[in-house]
Design an enzyme around this catalytic site. Structure first.
Site, short mmCIF file in Angstrom:
data_model
loop_
_atom_site.label_atom_id
_atom_site.label_comp_id
_atom_site.label_asym_id
_atom_site.label_seq_id
_atom_site.Cartn_x
_atom_site.Cartn_y
_atom_site.Cartn_z
N SER A 1 -10.12 -0.39 6.91
CA SER A 1 -9.27 -0.19 5.81
C SER A 1 -8.74 -1.61 5.09
O SER A 1 -8.29 -1.61 3.83
CB SER A 1 -8.43 0.95 5.70
OG SER A 1 -9.10 2.02 5.67
N SER B 1 -9.77 1.61 2.87
CA SER B 1 -8.89 2.52 1.81
C SER B 1 -8.09 1.70 1.10
O SER B 1 -7.28 1.92 0.37
CB SER B 1 -8.23 3.48 2.77
OG SER B 1 -7.15 2.81 3.71
N LYS C 1 0.91 -1.24 0.03
CA LYS C 1 -0.07 -0.05 0.22
C LYS C 1 0.77 1.21 -0.02
O LYS C 1 1.70 1.36 0.66
CB LYS C 1 -0.81 0.18 1.11
CG LYS C 1 -1.93 0.94 1.39
CD LYS C 1 -2.74 0.97 2.76
CE LYS C 1 -3.88 2.15 2.45
NZ LYS C 1 -4.73 1.59 3.89
#
Lengths: 495, 95
Positions: free
Chosen positions: A182, A158, A78
């Site tokens: 997330s 997210s 990420k």
């Protein structure tokens, strides 16, 4: 040879170690998959050259008969984790050209275990969002499409890029961060396993901060076993993070005994929401039955503070974010909009560098912390947070783990919730309470909705009891036996 | 609680975010909606409850007060949008 991108992380690891294929072959197959899936927009930065260099190093170690635990396995990261010499954007215009001169502790741990950096994945800006539509680099598409409408679905957020990459067989594993859901919510939306460890299990050092009392890194994979392997390489004490807990990370993979006999599984009544789709309620009941059939005992429990977790979160997280994001000032790094005086420079830089949702949360957080309102909002929320944690503590006096749905719906149509912040926030209604208490949680693919989209169930466990969490999740995964995969429509779209 | 335009402008300034006048009205109603939803918290009895300051039940560790890092001026300046002679630059702040 079968397609190397179809292998689980465990199979990829074992194949490299045994010499069935080289780390370079494995890495090249995944680099090709990244390139073939650009239509999903899962990556912000691809790192094929670094990946091949790391894979060559892995091959040398295998040749020298000195493989590390995850030797040669490509991992997608990420774009919230600082990577030395590789651009790290947090999905934001304000960090669009930021290249850290240092490596986050969690990613360093992965490289030390032999992992290979495949690239940096897309995300909601500063990890604020539940649909990956808040990225400066554009939305990510869910690899899954509903059988009935064929419309673009969000991958959740997210950590939407990491979730899409794993679901689309672009990476055997990825890491995300989970502040209020997330990792777990996008895992449920894309039919993969997503695990948030206990707060303090993984170091936060070198991870772009959103809400420091909640942020936690975790693995995203296609199987529970893979999540255990990846977490084993990520976790561990780090003196550079003052909230890192000084407990050695256990051998999580060894916890998967396939056995839950006598385990007490709590079913919290308050997670039964009005208006929840009946297929999610049915799957939840089915999940409990699977675990009972495997020998576990199902115990109803009550968590009365559940409905207050989300509003309390939307004080605590924005308050911490408003403080953490004060560092983006246009002076030391990141975007700068030139201006006549210093205040103008700050205000114009931050207004053009931050997107709408980030600005909204900064404003709420600033308000909640401002003179005259601190007690009514921030202090109140922190007291409610104590009561939420107390709820869980009491429940865990009678049960070992809790079973709940992960999200209140399957992946929704892109754009359908963009105009209603509260509707968007409700995506995390089942994941936020555990986050507020710092608990470990995991989302396991448990079935599919009538339209074919994946659905997940969540298991929560006591702090630092990830072993029981993984053990229960593994049994749930085996009982569910989900085999459906998305059709690879993006291969034509990206060609 | 309903926020008015003036309050939003004040918060925005505290947060050093430039908000154009024509956006204040919309933001005021958006933020008011969110705050009204958050105010459900008032229903919770928190009399005598200790506010949570850390979810980890541990005291912060003490560490040796030692220099462990440094001499990285070039690294530190590498991402700065404006530098001169080994310093960050800012608009003139002293008349």
């Amino acid at each position: 040879m079968a397609d190397l991108t179809d292998l689980t992380l465990a199979e990829a690891r074992d194949g490299v170690r045994s010499g069935t294929f080289s780390a370079t072959e494995l890495t090249q197959a995944h680099i090709d998959a990244v390139e073939g899936a650009r239509g999903l927009n899962a990556f912000i930065t691809e790192t094929p050259e670094r990946a091949l260099a790391m894979a060559a190093d892995s091959d040398a170690r295998v040749a020298a008969n000195d493989p590390r635990p995850m030797e040669g396995v490509p991992i997608a990261i990420k774009d919230l984790f600082c990577t030395d010499g590789v651009r790290t954007t947090a999905g934001s215009h304000i960090l669009e050209n930021f290249t850290p001169p240092y490596e986050s502790s969690v990613t360093q741990n992965i490289w030390d275990a032999g992992g290979v950096l495949l690239g940096k994945t897309n995300l909601d800006e500063f990890a604020m969002g539940s649909s990956n539509e808040n990225s400066f680099f554009g939305p990510v598409e869910n690899p899954w499409r509903a059988a009935d409408d064929g419309q673009s679905r969000v991958p959740g957020g997210s950590s939407g890029g990491s979730a899409a990459a794993v679901a689309a067989n672009i990476a055997p594993g990825a890491i995300g961060t989970d502040t209020g859901g997330s990792i777990r919510q996008p895992a449920a939306f894309t039919g993969i396993v997503g695990m948030k460890p206990t707060y303090g299990r993984c170091s936060r050092w070198g991870t772009v901060a959103f809400a420091s009392s909640l942020d936690q890194a975790g693995p995203m994979t296609r199987t529970v076993q893979d999540a255990a392997i990846l977490l084993e390489s990520m976790a561990g004490f780090d003196a550079k993070d003052s909230t890192s807990v000084d407990i050695a990370a256990p051998k999580f993979e060894a916890a998967l005994t396939g056995e839950v006999k006598g385990l007490k599984i709590g079913i919290p009544d308050e997670y039964r929401l009005d208006g929840m789709p009946s297929e999610i309620e049915a799957l939840w009941t089915q999940g409990a039955e699977w675990l009972r059939d495997a020998g576990a005992e199902i115990v109803p429990v009550s968590l009365p503070m559940t409905q207050y977790a989300l509003p309390a979160y939307y004080i605590v997280a924005p308050a911490e974010a408003s403080s953490n994001l004060a560092r983006y000032d246009g002076i030391r790094y990141g975007l700068r909009e030139d201006a006549e005086d210093l205040t103008d420079l700050y205000e114009t830089t931050r207004a053009s560098g931050f997107g709408g949702e980030v600005q909204r949360r900064i404003l709420i957080g600033t308000y909640a912390l401002s003179a005259g309102y601190y007690d009514a909002y921030y202090l109140k929320a922190q007291k409610v947070r104590t009561r939420i944690a107390e709820d869980f503590r009491q429940a865990f006096e009678t049960v070992d783990v809790l079973l709940t749905p992960t999200a209140p719906s399957e992946a929704f149509v892109a754009g359908s919730k963009s105009d209603d912040p509260i509707a968007m926030y409700l995506n995390d209604v089942f994941t936020v309470p555990g986050s507020m208490a710092g608990l470990p949680g995991i989302s396991v693919p448990a079935g599919n909705a009538a339209n074919g989209l994946p659905l997940g169930l969540q298991i929560l466990a006591k702090p630092f009891d990830e072993q029981t969490l993984f053990r229960a999740a593994h049994v749930l995964e085996m009982a569910a036996g989900v085999t459906a995969r998305p059709t690879q429509w993006w291969k034509e779209a990206g060609a | 609680m309903a926020l008015d335009k003036a309050t939003v402008a004040k918060i925005a300034h505290l947060a050093r975010l430039r908000v154009a006048d024509d956006r204040l009205e919309g933001l005021a109603s958006e933020l008011s909606n969110i705050l009204t939803w958050i105010e459900h918290l008032e229903e919770v009895d928190t009399e005598g409850v200790t506010p949570m300051s850390s979810v980890v039940e541990a005291n912060l560790r003490q560490r040796e007060d030692a220099i462990t890092d440094g001499a990285k001026a070039d690294d530190i300046l590498a991402n700065a949008p404006g530098t001169a002679a080994g310093f960050f630059t800012v608009p003139k702040v002293v008349e």
